[in-house]
Design a protein around this motif. Sequence first.
Motif: not given
Length: 416
Positions: A14-20, A80-85, A167-173
Amino acid sequence: MAEIRPFMSIRPCKGKAAEIAALPYDVYNRKEATEEVERHPESFLRIDRAETGYPLSVDMYDDRVYERAHDLLWQAVEDGTFVKDAKNCYYIYELTMNGRVQTGITACASIDDYQNGIIKKHENTRAEKEIDRIKHVDRCDAQTGPIFLAYRSNEQINQIVAEVKCGEPEYDFTSEDGIRHRVFVIAEDDKVKTLQEAFSGINEIYIADGHHRAASAVKVGLKRREEHPGYDGTEEFNYFLSVLFPDDQLMIMDYNRVVKDLNGYSFKGFVKEISKRFDVTEITDQEEKKPQEKGSFTMYMEGHYFLCKIRLEDLEQVKGNPVESLDVSLLYRLLLHPVLGIGDQKTDGRIDFVGGIRGLEELERRCADDCAVAFAMYPTSIAELFAVADAGLLMPPKSTWFEPKLRSGLFIHALS
């Protein structure tokens, strides 16, 4: 029936999607890719195009490039930049462009469905273009760029998507190009089961964009099968990363043509010759310069726009033929080949192709720069694409331009 299954995605924390999140690797040349990574050091392009980390003296297909891609990817997982479900999920990927929303489901498609024609193609692929992605996927042990698939809209799938989007999105950018991206995770067992069953009732799925990525992913899967003769079909290498969209939400833009010269014709001579073959009228400054209906195109030359309508007798001659009735096919058969002398459009250096996202201004610029004439096309429809694929045929090169483009780096499918 199609096997579209959930998977445990590797994705940005969370918080990294927009830059990645990055545009597909193949929309950039090497210089552009390097500049993009310099501007955005966390962009997934640094992994998709790992040659950006080397000087130009290093060949972009050097083995070191693929090694670097592997290391960058898995280092980002470790730190931890990427996580795996922790469980198999589906993912909703919504894109909004100029107020128009399209919503797809990120999942894994079967290489067997690709092999047996349930997943249908409408373009040829070239082996030399596949090799790079085969090496990238194989060395990274992961698929990093999703294949853009389409299916005929399904009410059951639509209903689940609508529920989850409440519901709430996981990412929104919103990316720099103004596209809004939202991602939702579908982890509930009942919804996962319902979606999997709904897709199993769909018998035709179509590659909209990403034919070379799909072919490369399948070839890596087949290679892994040879390396693991005891495979049972459930292994991750039997599947490839996809985003599937219902047909009624997709937009295909025009894919236009520019030609370097007039094949010996003068301006007036060319207009006269074209007028023998089409119904031609010059467009005034007040009139719409883009074609407004199938069976027409506009031509730009020396500051003048002309509306060209394909004649009824030519349309009737190809009626019922899903490939020959395409406007891009008619343009080639009636004008590009017989008048301008264009041969194989894949290899003839006198013709180039301009995606509709660039607008008519790009056609005008090219004619001022290095071309003599431009043709603005009416977009191929999704129904035409389906008809060609259903007939087992192939479109001419550069027949469709899909927007918006799917971002890479939001979903990664590990092969082991």
